[in-house]
Design a protein around this motif. Structure first.
Motif, PDB file in Angstrom:
ATOM      1  N   GLY A   1       7.804 -33.537  -9.398  1.00 15.23           N
ATOM      2  CA  GLY A   1       6.555 -33.308  -9.227  1.00 15.23           C
ATOM      3  C   GLY A   1       5.873 -34.572  -9.525  1.00 15.23           C
ATOM      4  N   LEU A   2       4.630 -34.701  -9.121  1.00 13.10           N
ATOM      5  CA  LEU A   2       3.855 -35.948  -9.135  1.00 13.10           C
ATOM      6  C   LEU A   2       3.784 -36.500 -10.491  1.00 13.10           C
ATOM      7  N   GLU A   3       3.689 -35.799 -11.655  1.00 17.92           N
ATOM      8  CA  GLU A   3       3.793 -36.352 -12.973  1.00 17.92           C
ATOM      9  C   GLU A   3       5.109 -37.049 -13.347  1.00 17.92           C
ATOM     10  N   GLU A   4       6.087 -36.438 -13.088  1.00 15.95           N
ATOM     11  CA  GLU A   4       7.493 -36.913 -13.071  1.00 15.95           C
ATOM     12  C   GLU A   4       7.774 -38.120 -12.257  1.00 15.95           C
ATOM     13  N   ARG A   5       7.209 -38.228 -10.934  1.00 21.04           N
ATOM     14  CA  ARG A   5       7.449 -39.518 -10.217  1.00 21.04           C
ATOM     15  C   ARG A   5       6.461 -40.569 -10.769  1.00 21.04           C
ATOM     16  N   LEU A   6       5.437 -40.135 -11.358  1.00 21.96           N
ATOM     17  CA  LEU A   6       4.470 -41.436 -12.037  1.00 21.96           C
ATOM     18  C   LEU A   6       5.133 -41.802 -13.153  1.00 21.96           C
TER      19      LEU A   6
ATOM     20  N   PHE B   1       8.463 -41.889 -13.918  1.00 20.81           N
ATOM     21  CA  PHE B   1       9.496 -42.834 -13.434  1.00 20.81           C
ATOM     22  C   PHE B   1       9.077 -44.095 -12.901  1.00 20.81           C
ATOM     23  N   VAL B   2       8.065 -44.096 -12.087  1.00 25.37           N
ATOM     24  CA  VAL B   2       7.562 -45.369 -11.664  1.00 25.37           C
ATOM     25  C   VAL B   2       6.883 -46.435 -12.553  1.00 25.37           C
ATOM     26  N   ARG B   3       6.499 -45.866 -13.529  1.00 28.55           N
ATOM     27  CA  ARG B   3       5.734 -46.393 -14.884  1.00 28.55           C
ATOM     28  C   ARG B   3       6.854 -46.859 -15.607  1.00 28.55           C
ATOM     29  N   ALA B   4       7.962 -46.358 -15.780  1.00 29.81           N
ATOM     30  CA  ALA B   4       9.031 -46.800 -16.532  1.00 29.81           C
ATOM     31  C   ALA B   4       9.661 -47.898 -15.889  1.00 29.81           C
ATOM     32  N   TYR B   5       9.838 -47.701 -14.535  1.00 26.81           N
ATOM     33  CA  TYR B   5      10.428 -48.709 -13.693  1.00 26.81           C
ATOM     34  C   TYR B   5       9.697 -50.039 -13.665  1.00 26.81           C
ATOM     35  N   GLN B   6       8.316 -50.125 -13.794  1.00 25.74           N
ATOM     36  CA  GLN B   6       7.597 -51.311 -13.712  1.00 25.74           C
ATOM     37  C   GLN B   6       7.378 -51.670 -15.045  1.00 25.74           C
ATOM     38  N   SER B   7       7.666 -51.016 -15.896  1.00 29.03           N
ATOM     39  CA  SER B   7       7.538 -51.578 -17.493  1.00 29.03           C
ATOM     40  C   SER B   7       9.031 -52.298 -17.774  1.00 29.03           C
TER      41      SER B   7
ATOM     42  N   SER C   1      -3.339 -48.542 -11.195  1.00 28.75           N
ATOM     43  CA  SER C   1      -3.258 -48.843  -9.906  1.00 28.75           C
ATOM     44  C   SER C   1      -1.957 -49.324  -9.082  1.00 28.75           C
ATOM     45  N   GLU C   2      -1.145 -50.109  -9.915  1.00 29.31           N
ATOM     46  CA  GLU C   2       0.026 -50.535  -9.616  1.00 29.31           C
ATOM     47  C   GLU C   2       0.972 -49.213  -9.290  1.00 29.31           C
ATOM     48  N   VAL C   3       0.728 -48.633 -10.434  1.00 27.09           N
ATOM     49  CA  VAL C   3       1.910 -47.335 -10.600  1.00 27.09           C
ATOM     50  C   VAL C   3       1.671 -46.240  -9.456  1.00 27.09           C
TER      51      VAL C   3
ATOM     52  N   GLN D   1       0.302 -47.024  -6.577  1.00 27.60           N
ATOM     53  CA  GLN D   1       0.428 -47.506  -5.198  1.00 27.60           C
ATOM     54  C   GLN D   1       2.037 -47.396  -5.074  1.00 27.60           C
ATOM     55  N   LEU D   2       2.828 -47.768  -5.947  1.00 20.72           N
ATOM     56  CA  LEU D   2       4.294 -47.616  -5.716  1.00 20.72           C
ATOM     57  C   LEU D   2       4.850 -46.091  -5.428  1.00 20.72           C
ATOM     58  N   ALA D   3       4.217 -45.464  -6.311  1.00 21.27           N
ATOM     59  CA  ALA D   3       4.527 -43.988  -6.190  1.00 21.27           C
ATOM     60  C   ALA D   3       4.122 -43.377  -4.806  1.00 21.27           C
ATOM     61  N   ASN D   4       2.916 -43.765  -4.238  1.00 20.56           N
ATOM     62  CA  ASN D   4       2.500 -43.261  -3.025  1.00 20.56           C
ATOM     63  C   ASN D   4       3.452 -43.925  -2.027  1.00 20.56           C
ATOM     64  N   GLU D   5       3.861 -45.114  -2.029  1.00 19.28           N
ATOM     65  CA  GLU D   5       4.894 -45.474  -1.096  1.00 19.28           C
ATOM     66  C   GLU D   5       6.191 -44.844  -1.070  1.00 19.28           C
ATOM     67  N   THR D   6       6.677 -44.705  -2.436  1.00 21.53           N
ATOM     68  CA  THR D   6       8.049 -44.156  -2.433  1.00 21.53           C
ATOM     69  C   THR D   6       8.029 -42.787  -1.912  1.00 21.53           C
ATOM     70  N   GLU D   7       6.872 -41.887  -2.065  1.00 21.97           N
ATOM     71  CA  GLU D   7       6.615 -40.630  -1.583  1.00 21.97           C
ATOM     72  C   GLU D   7       6.897 -40.591   0.141  1.00 21.97           C
ATOM     73  N   LYS D   8       6.509 -41.568   0.782  1.00 24.94           N
ATOM     74  CA  LYS D   8       6.460 -41.618   2.273  1.00 24.94           C
ATOM     75  C   LYS D   8       7.801 -42.077   2.523  1.00 24.94           C
ATOM     76  N   TYR D   9       8.627 -42.767   1.710  1.00 26.49           N
ATOM     77  CA  TYR D   9      10.153 -43.340   1.773  1.00 26.49           C
ATOM     78  C   TYR D   9      10.974 -42.306   1.990  1.00 26.49           C
ATOM     79  N   ALA D  10      10.538 -41.183   1.424  1.00 30.95           N
ATOM     80  CA  ALA D  10      11.475 -40.054   1.109  1.00 30.95           C
ATOM     81  C   ALA D  10      11.707 -39.641   2.623  1.00 30.95           C
ATOM     82  N   LEU D  11      10.945 -39.873   3.547  1.00 33.77           N
ATOM     83  CA  LEU D  11      11.031 -39.203   4.936  1.00 33.77           C
ATOM     84  C   LEU D  11      12.219 -40.213   5.576  1.00 33.77           C
ATOM     85  N   ALA D  12      12.421 -41.477   5.116  1.00 36.21           N
ATOM     86  CA  ALA D  12      13.295 -42.128   5.666  1.00 36.21           C
ATOM     87  C   ALA D  12      14.592 -41.767   5.044  1.00 36.21           C
ATOM     88  N   SER D  13      14.527 -41.371   3.852  1.00 33.58           N
ATOM     89  CA  SER D  13      15.834 -41.120   3.077  1.00 33.58           C
ATOM     90  C   SER D  13      16.514 -39.892   3.972  1.00 33.58           C
TER      91      SER D  13
END
Length: 354
Positions: A274-279, A281-287, A296-298, A300-312
């Protein structure tokens, strides 16, 4: 010395048969390599005690754990053997994959390469626990994976550092069209995917971070040392430079899978984070390495990530279609592809609306 090697080689073959493998199940070149390694280590007493165990969950290669007694010790030498799957040259360049493996090994990442032979290789057996599907939902483990992924993305690997995702998928689409039946060509709408890929690539033509990506970070490719809590990422067949958001998205998609059930091809998207889990993860990644990301950085990357799920979804949908025709591993590749394409079409209007 030569007669000694031949005698050990003969006992290896007998041991393989006694473990339930048909004659020729393990290639002769592999058995010779194992004998050579054992002689180098000087620790083999009786190769008749060779133990061979096939490890489940692999869908591109066949993977075996092989062990034998060590000299003057009550313990066993263990190696991991990877037999390359059929038709894998359609998915990636095996020579490049071996070069990546060797480079990672030299830099202290993943298992050491012990030798290779026609059709496979022998690797160091890592005495750590491979994660399970349920582990991916553990917040503490997820934070460790995120940190390790960031470290992986920062690796400076040889070769071109441009995005490889789109060209690879176009090549796979060509192969999928060539291999599949007219029925599946229509069912999976493969003739429409050229336009879909172009639209997706254009959607992502913005400034984005590129890194060395694993591209297949399912739970079976992640190991943990329970004592040190250190994470090791293994199996780099699909690794290449790509947007880091794509690699994270692919990891999220893998949370829907459990490849160790009676129906390993069935995906459960109720397990998608879910959204909170994704945030988180991204927060831990960027830390990683003490960096303190802004919200804002978290986001932004979370939003990009969700779109890239389509490519996956398209990536592994095409992989499934091709694998159905070139791989003999017991896995329902077509049904797997069907679910990935369905998820793509379900999520696309919500994420990019084109």
């Amino acid at each position: 010395m030569k007669s000694c090697v031949l005698a050990l080689f003969d006992s290896c073959l007998k041991a393989v048969k006694s473990n339930g493998f048909a004659e020729g199940r393990l290639p002769a070149e592999l058995m010779k390599l194992l004998v050579s390694l054992a002689e180098t280590w000087g620790d083999v007493i009786d190769m008749g005690n060779l133990k061979v165990e096939q490890l489940k969950g692999a869908m591109t290669n066949e993977v075996f754990k092989i062990s034998w007694p060590m000299k003057n010790q009550d313990s066993r030498r263990t190696v991991l053997v990877r037999l390359y799957g059929e038709g894998v040259e359609l998915f990636f360049n095996r020579d490049e994959e071996i070069q990546t493996f060797e480079c990672m090994s030299k830099h202290g990442y993943g298992p050491r390469l012990l030798g290779h032979f026609p059709g496979g290789r022998v690797e160091e057996f890592i005495h750590a626990r491979t994660l399970s599907a349920d582990d991916l939902g553990n917040p503490a483990l997820s934070a460790l994976i995120a940190d390790k992924m960031r470290e992986f993305h920062k690796l400076d690997m040889a070769g071109p550092k441009h995005i490889g995702l789109w060209d690879r998928m176009r090549n796979w689409l060509t192969e999928a069209k060539r291999l599949c039946s007219e029925e599946h060509l229509k069912e999976f709408c493969l003739d429409e995917l050229d336009n879909e890929l172009e639209k997706l690539e254009n959607e992502f033509k913005v400034k984005q971070e590129i890194g060395f990506c694993h591209n297949d970070l399912q739970y079976g490719n992640i190991m943990i040392d329970e004592n040190t809590r250190s994470i090791t990422l293994i199996d780099y067949e699909y690794a290449s430079y790509n947007p880091v958001a794509y690699d994270i998205a692919n990891h999220f998609c893998e949370m829907a899978a459990d490849y160790h059930t009676e129906t390993p091809h069935i995906l459960d998207y109720n397990k998608y984070p879910g959204l909170e889990e994704r945030l988180q993860f991204v927060r831990a990644y960027q830390s990683h390495a003490g960096h303190k990301p802004t919200e804002s950085e978290v986001e932004q990357l979370a939003n990009e990530t969700e779109k890239y799920a389509l490519a996956s979804h398209l990536f592994w949908g095409l992989w499934g279609v091709i694998s159905e025709h070139v791989n003999s591993i017991d896995f329902d590749y077509l049904e797997y592809a069907r679910q990935r394409f369905q998820q793509y079409r379900l999520r696309k209007p919500q994420l990019i609306g084109i």
